[in-house]
Enzyme design. Structure first.
Site, short mmCIF file in Angstrom:
data_model
loop_
_atom_site.label_atom_id
_atom_site.label_comp_id
_atom_site.label_asym_id
_atom_site.label_seq_id
_atom_site.Cartn_x
_atom_site.Cartn_y
_atom_site.Cartn_z
N ASP A 185 14.23 -16.21 4.42
CA ASP A 185 15.42 -15.45 4.96
C ASP A 185 15.93 -16.36 6.13
O ASP A 185 15.18 -16.52 7.29
CB ASP A 185 15.49 -14.51 5.04
CG ASP A 185 14.71 -13.50 3.96
OD1 ASP A 185 14.32 -14.08 2.95
OD2 ASP A 185 14.62 -12.33 4.32
N GLU A 227 17.48 -5.32 0.04
CA GLU A 227 16.80 -6.03 1.43
C GLU A 227 18.08 -6.54 2.22
O GLU A 227 19.12 -6.72 1.59
CB GLU A 227 15.80 -7.03 1.08
CG GLU A 227 14.66 -6.60 0.20
CD GLU A 227 13.64 -7.73 0.04
OE1 GLU A 227 12.54 -7.34 0.20
OE2 GLU A 227 14.24 -8.78 -0.71
C1 FRU Z 1 13.75 -11.04 1.72
C2 FRU Z 1 12.41 -10.42 2.50
C3 FRU Z 1 12.72 -9.32 3.46
C4 FRU Z 1 11.69 -9.49 4.36
C5 FRU Z 1 11.14 -10.85 4.39
C6 FRU Z 1 9.66 -11.19 4.45
O1 FRU Z 1 13.57 -12.18 1.22
O2 FRU Z 1 11.48 -9.67 1.27
O3 FRU Z 1 13.02 -8.18 3.02
O4 FRU Z 1 12.04 -8.99 5.79
O5 FRU Z 1 11.68 -11.36 3.01
O6 FRU Z 1 9.53 -12.48 4.64
#
Ligand code: FRU
Length: 487
Positions: free
Chosen positions: A41, A212
């Site tokens: 992300d 998320e």
């Molecule tokens: C989304 C996610 C988020 C988390 C991160 C962990 O892709 O699952 O919810 O903070 O990636 O790398």
């Protein structure tokens, strides 16, 4: 002497290494990707001091997910990037999960005027909490706040805080996700340290997987000087948006609750958030171009994952709701090199074009055949191709990668088609395609729908074909630009 020789060897090895970087097989030439190792992300997108900061989830040690940290790059134009050292590392067994960043102009938190404050999820296997880290040197170095965590509900899943300054109520607003409940909770604070719950939004829309990476922002309505509030959520592995109002306490969705509105209909677009504080105050989004179902298995080395092109967003009212209009930022056109243009070509069956490539931008307007599937094939060669088509009888646009190389992953091979209902405009369809080695982003009808997909073609799979499975397709025009390498 031995020592000098050794240093010389090291220096030249390093040189060779650097020279080959960004020239690897599948490596995009005009999209952001990390030099080495794993990325997911985008985090902490913030414009400050003439620089766009891009923090991102990374594993500083390997080319697979793990040891989550925030890596850092900056750009003056959102096109060319400079890599900086890892900004925030996993520490004491607590990983740095996703979050956002703000500039604390009024020094509300007491970290110093104009401190850059990162708000992130601290993750262990049993607990997720919200935490702060601050920088007094424009994001170059960070200190974790010694009063962390600032928000702890003693929950295993509670993550991805996204914070902005809400001028009207003179306070900070945080959106944060309760993934399993499919809810976004809003909080307010005067100082970034003490947070008061305001309300929850959801479950609604797409609840097929955990929610998320929320992001709440104001977006301009096309052709007016009005704005509406837009809320983004990501649910493994696609995204959705809601459009409505935020009154300082709660968000109300004004789009029909029965319909799912997606930022991208492709297989590879996730965890997108926006720069809110751009110079013209219109948000610009960046998304992660991968898919959790096979993200670790894609055949790229020594890096994994790419970010989307920056997209300028606005809103448009249609019959049954508000839709997001997305366009690559206009300054992208400065990367254009030679152009090829042709007009008014009729195609029945199949026609290979006189130019080819794996790094280009293409814009075309066409009248699809009314009886079958018609469109374009990219990365054609060795019996492989990516098919982008319009199926007129079913009013559907299809991006089909089933005939590309999928041998490296069974799951990748099984997720091979993206579909969406698309209406023609006066019998025509406009496609704006950005093809970059292993990434294809397709903007339909001036950004009313987008499809993003990863493909992994051999270098000689670079032909382009127009086709029509039945009847005739008429291509009004096709503009094709080779593009400059940003690295
Ligand atoms: C989304 C996610 C988020 C988390 C991160 C962990 O892709 O699952 O919810 O903070 O990636 O790398």
């Amino acid at each position: 002497m031995k020592k000098i020789f050794f240093i010389f060897l090291l220096a030249s090895a390093n040189n060779i290494f650097c020279q080959n970087l960004y020239k690897e097989k599948y490596r995009p030439e005009f999209h952001f990707s990390p030099t080495v190792n794993w990325m997911n992300d985008p985090n902490g997108l913030i414009y400050f001091n003439g620089e766009y900061n891009l923090f991102y989830q990374s594993n500083p040690y390997a080319n697979v997910w793990g040891h989550m940290s925030w890596s850092h790059a900056v750009s003056k134009d959102l096109l060319h990037w400079q890599h900086l050292p890892v900004a925030l590392r996993e520490e004491n067994g607590i990983m740095m999960f996703s979050g956002s960043a703000v500039i604390d102009k009024k020094n509300t938190a007491g970290f110093g005027a104009d401190a850059m404050v990162a708000i992130y999820t601290g993750h262990t296997d049993t607990l997720q909490t919200q935490n702060l880290a601050y920088s007094n040197d424009v994001g170059r170095t960070f200190t974790k706040y010694n009063g962390n965590p600032v928000l702890n509900l003693h929950k295993k899943d509670f993550r991805d805080p996204n914070v902005f300054w809400f001028e009207k109520n003179n306070c900070w607003i945080m959106s944060v996700s309760h993934p399993n409940e499919h809810q976004i909770e809003f909080y307010r604070s005067q100082n970034l340290k003490d947070w008061k719950s305001l309300s929850r939004f959801g479950p609604t829309g797409d609840t097929s997987a955990v929610w998320e990476c929320p992001d709440l922002m104001q977006v301009s309505i096309e052709g007016t000087n009005q704005k509406k509030w837009v809320l983004f959520t990501s649910q493994n592995s696609t995204m959705q948006y809601f459009v409505g109002e935020f009154d300082g306490t709660k968000f109300t969705n004004e789009n029909p609750a029965t319909k799912i509105f997606k930022q991208d209909y492709g297989t590879d677009y996730y965890a997108t958030i926006a720069y809110h504080n751009t110079p013209d105050k219109n948000p610009i989004t960046i998304g992660w171009l991968n898919n959790w179902n096979y993200a670790n298995e894609i055949p790229t080395s020594p890096w994994k994952s790419v970010m989307s092109l920056p997209r300028k967003i606005s809103l448009k009212k249609i019959k049954n709701g508000w839709i997001l209009i997305q366009q690559v930022i206009p300054s992208f056109q400065t990367l254009r090199k030679e152009a090829v243009v042709f007009v008014n070509k009729k195609t029945a069956k199949e026609e290979t074009l006189g130019f080819s490539g794996q790094v280009f931008e293409m814009e075309m307007l066409f009248q699809p055949s009314s009886t079958g599937e018609s469109g374009i094939k990219l990365a054609v060669g060795n019996n492989h191709f990516l098919k982008i088509s319009y199926d007129a009888p079913h009013q559907q646009m299809i991006v089909d990668r089933s005939q590309t190389n999928t041998s490296f992953s069974k799951i990748f091979a099984s997720i091979n088609k993206s579909l969406a209902t698309v209406q023609l405009k006066n019998g025509k369809l406009k496609w704006h395609i950005y093809f970059d080695k292993s990434i294809v982003e397709i903007f339909v009808n001036d950004g009313e729908a987008v499809f993003t997909t990863q493909i992994f073609p051999e270098e000689n799979e670079n032909n382009i074909q127009l086709f029509s499975s039945e009847g005739q397709a008429i291509f009004d025009y096709l503009n094709f630009w080779k593009l400059k390498n940003i690295w």
